[in-house]
Design an enzyme around this catalytic site. Structure first.
Site, mmCIF file in Angstrom:
data_model
loop_
_atom_site.group_PDB
_atom_site.id
_atom_site.type_symbol
_atom_site.label_atom_id
_atom_site.label_comp_id
_atom_site.label_asym_id
_atom_site.label_seq_id
_atom_site.Cartn_x
_atom_site.Cartn_y
_atom_site.Cartn_z
ATOM 1 C CG ASP A 98 76.988 23.516 20.023
ATOM 2 O OD1 ASP A 98 76.485 22.666 20.759
ATOM 3 O OD2 ASP A 98 77.686 24.470 20.424
ATOM 4 C CG ASP A 198 74.419 22.789 25.131
ATOM 5 O OD1 ASP A 198 75.418 23.497 25.278
ATOM 6 O OD2 ASP A 198 73.336 22.996 25.721
ATOM 7 C CD GLU A 247 78.629 22.518 27.879
ATOM 8 O OE1 GLU A 247 79.032 23.597 28.329
ATOM 9 O OE2 GLU A 247 77.446 22.310 27.575
ATOM 10 C CG HIS A 321 80.069 29.677 23.843
ATOM 11 N ND1 HIS A 321 80.582 28.393 23.817
ATOM 12 C CD2 HIS A 321 78.778 29.559 24.212
ATOM 13 C CE1 HIS A 321 79.628 27.555 24.159
ATOM 14 N NE2 HIS A 321 78.520 28.218 24.401
ATOM 15 C CG ASP A 322 79.196 28.791 27.948
ATOM 16 O OD1 ASP A 322 78.471 29.617 27.354
ATOM 17 O OD2 ASP A 322 79.020 27.560 27.878
HETATM 18 O O1 TEU Z 1 76.533 25.514 28.781
HETATM 19 C C1 TEU Z 1 76.306 24.709 29.876
HETATM 20 C C2 TEU Z 1 76.739 25.213 31.182
HETATM 21 O O2 TEU Z 1 76.346 24.674 32.182
HETATM 22 C C3 TEU Z 1 77.627 26.350 31.251
HETATM 23 O O3 TEU Z 1 78.913 26.295 30.965
HETATM 24 C C4 TEU Z 1 76.983 27.590 31.588
HETATM 25 O O4 TEU Z 1 77.381 28.605 30.734
HETATM 26 C C5 TEU Z 1 77.344 27.889 33.014
HETATM 27 O O5 TEU Z 1 76.612 27.031 33.823
HETATM 28 C C6 TEU Z 1 77.041 29.262 33.360
HETATM 29 O O6 TEU Z 1 77.591 29.545 34.618
HETATM 30 C C7 TEU Z 1 75.921 25.172 27.583
HETATM 31 C C8 TEU Z 1 76.278 26.194 26.534
HETATM 32 O O7 TEU Z 1 77.663 26.161 26.305
HETATM 33 C C9 TEU Z 1 75.789 27.532 26.985
HETATM 34 O O8 TEU Z 1 76.176 28.566 26.125
HETATM 35 C C10 TEU Z 1 74.289 27.449 27.094
HETATM 36 O O9 TEU Z 1 73.783 28.640 27.621
HETATM 37 C C11 TEU Z 1 73.841 26.282 27.981
HETATM 38 O O10 TEU Z 1 74.525 25.084 27.693
HETATM 39 C C12 TEU Z 1 72.388 25.993 27.770
HETATM 40 O O11 TEU Z 1 72.182 25.425 26.512
#
Ligand code: TEU
Length: 546
Positions: A98, A198, A247, A321-322
């Site tokens: 990642d 990311d 992403e 994970h989000d």
């Molecule tokens: O996530 C980006 C993102 O915008 C999301 O899915 C976020 O969790 C959501 O806006 C919350 O409501 C990525 C990663 O997957 C996440 O874990 C990180 O916190 C984020 O980027 C920052 O690096």
């Protein structure tokens, strides 16, 4: 390791901190992954995506990187990573890392140098802006509050689209891009097989102007993003047979086609999140809202058709994970029978789509949301900020807890449930976040022992994808889109048609009399006959084209 037909592969996502702990410190580690490689090989997946494993203060669990070249000591060391890659390859499993390069931790040396002096070249690595009357723009951080943080030494503000300790990198500066290429090439040289990038569609910031929303329109799929990704591709992974996924936050179909059309040499595939906002109320995440099935179907099919016609490539997923656990979100975890059938049907409905499927750790055994009841059980910076925000708005504590239990990112971050022993076999110490209390019945050991378990549905679906080109290459035809309970579509390839019918509700549903489910049964779940389909039933039938 170059994969001949990467489009047929399935990815398993490992949230390292919550996967398997071998040291007893309550957090997962690289040796813990090595220990479970046989399990993953048996499931049959092709790639393992590891969430960030680099040195980090862990304010955002590793998405805040302090040193891109160093393995996080909490997870192990570089030797462990090399062993993991070697042991994975020995089992035909490939490793994706990642890469988080929209921002760095404010503890990163670049940022520390940037703070020391405006003359430092590193000052230009970030977005520092002078402003006399408050923050330079009204943009909001995705984790709450204004996206600019004042620094008294320079008397300037720096931009952070996420946490205040995650400062956005200035990709317009060619030196930043050169540094990113070094990072990516370093890990390629170490032997990894692919990357997840990311929030990679946020790297090109446009004008710094006030927004009528939260600022998104100025940096989402920004003006130079395709140029930057093409350059990244050419300078790093492009000619090395790697699989990549970007992403994409709040992106559009048009951009995703551009990101993934092979000839453009940007990325192999993209994640978009539109189908996971169907339980937001008026676009707001922190609401108590049931999901809208019609919207879910419409969005999935819009992307399936659009990407197919545009010649791009999707990543397909319910969980990461989000996101909350899908069985609790779009299925039913009220009782054991419903949990099992709904988890299988959700798996079938997703894995027959076109694109690269992602399975998030524990999804293959139908792990549920933990249904936390106290704010003290939450760990995620976003959830804790949201709690404060809702308090300020005057919400009742019980209402806030209901919303968090539906929407928090911690729902998916509870430890992987391996067996019915203490802490679900995840750790011998105290887990960094509570284990869901249902681990006595929901765990990998129990799932492996039961041939009819959710695990074997996933295993079969992966095998089907490997064996049948129609799943990878077939055209996709939505059907009965207005049906209130059924999700129905066909796949067409050469002289074959596959019909997928999934009952997405807990009611028995009468089949439309124009829907003919005769044919060779590829996979079936729940009860189904010519006339009706049971709660969360699903069937896939293969027919010859008429
Ligand atoms: O996530 C980006 C993102 O915008 C999301 O899915 C976020 O969790 C959501 O806006 C919350 O409501 C990525 C990663 O997957 C996440 O874990 C990180 O916190 C984020 O980027 C920052 O690096």
């Amino acid at each position: 390791m170059v994969q001949k037909d990467w489009k047929k592969s399935v990815v398993y996502q490992i949230y390292v901190k919550s996967f398997n702990d071998t040291t007893g410190n309550g957090e997962g580690d690289l040796q813990g992954i090595i220990e479970k490689l046989d399990y993953l090989a048996y499931l049959g997946v092709d790639y393992l995506w590891l969430t960030p494993i680099y040195d980090s203060p862990m304010n955002d669990n590793g998405y805040d990187i302090r040193d891109y070249f160093k393995v996080n000591a909490r997870f192990g060391n570089e030797k462990d990573l090399k062993t993991l890659i070697k042991e994975a390859h020995a089992r035909q499993l490939k490793i994706m890392l990642d890469i988080v390069v929209n921002h760095t931790s404010t503890e990163h040396q670049w940022f520390q140098e940037a703070l020391k002096s405006k003359e430092s070249p590193y000052h230009q690595f970030y977005f520092f802006k002078k402003s006399n009357d408050g923050p330079p723009t009204n943009w909001e951080s995705k984790f709450g509050g204004n996206a600019w943080q004042y620094d008294s030494k320079s008397d300037e503000y720096y931009l952070h689209l996420f946490d205040v300790t995650q400062a956005d990198l200035n990709w317009d500066n060619p030196e930043v891009r050169q540094e990113v290429f070094k990072i990516v090439n370093h890990w390629i040289d170490l032997g990894v097989d692919g990357f997840r990038f990311d929030v990679i569609n946020l790297i090109s910031k446009g004008a710094f102007k006030n927004s009528t929303a939260i600022g998104k329109e100025f940096y989402t799929d920004g003006p130079r993003v395709h140029e930057f990704l093409h350059e990244l591709n050419r300078e790093t992974f492009g000619d090395k047979g790697m699989m990549t996924v970007g992403e994409m936050s709040s992106t559009s179909l048009e951009h995703c086609i551009k990101y993934t059309r092979e000839a453009r040499q940007e990325l192999s595939s993209v994640f978009n999140f539109h189908h996971l906002k169907v339980d937001y109320k008026d676009g707001e995440k922190w609401t108590n809202q049931k999901f809208d099935l019609q919207q879910l179907k419409a969005i999935l099919m819009y992307w399936q058709r659009g990407i197919y016609e545009g010649g791009g490539w999707n990543a397909i997923f319910w969980c990461n994970h989000d996101q909350p656990r899908v069985v609790s979100r779009f299925g039913n975890d009220e009782n054991e029978e419903m949990r099992q059938t709904s988890a299988k049907t959700l798996a079938i409905a997703l894995h027959m789509l076109q694109g690269t499927p992602y399975i998030y750790q524990g999804e293959e055994i139908g792990m549920t949301d933990p249904h936390f009841t106290s704010i003290h059980q939450y760990r995620d910076v976003e959830s804790l900020n949201a709690y404060e925000m809702m308090k300020r708005k005057g919400y009742e504590e019980s209402e806030i807890l209901t919303i968090l239990s539906q929407k928090s990112r911690d729902n998916s971050r509870t430890p992987m449930q391996w067996d019915s022993s203490n802490h679900a076999g995840f750790t011998t110490g105290k887990p960094w976040i509570d284990v869901a209390s249902n681990y006595h019945t929901i765990n990998a050991e129990a799932a492996l022992a039961d041939e009819s378990s959710i695990f074997y549905t996933y295993r079969t679906l992966i095998q089907l994808r490997h064996e049948h080109d129609i799943i990878t290459y077939g055209d996709i035809v939505p059907r009965y889109m207005d049906h209130p309970a059924l999700f129905v579509y066909e796949r067409h390839y050469k002289d074959e048609v596959w019909l997928i019918v999934a009952n997405m509700t807990s009611e028995v549903v009468e089949l439309p009399n124009t829907l003919d489910i005769k044919g060779r049964r590829v996979i079936q779940n729940g009860t189904i006959n010519e006339y009706e389909i049971g709660a969360y039933g699903a069937i896939v039938v293969a027919k010859e084209k008429e």
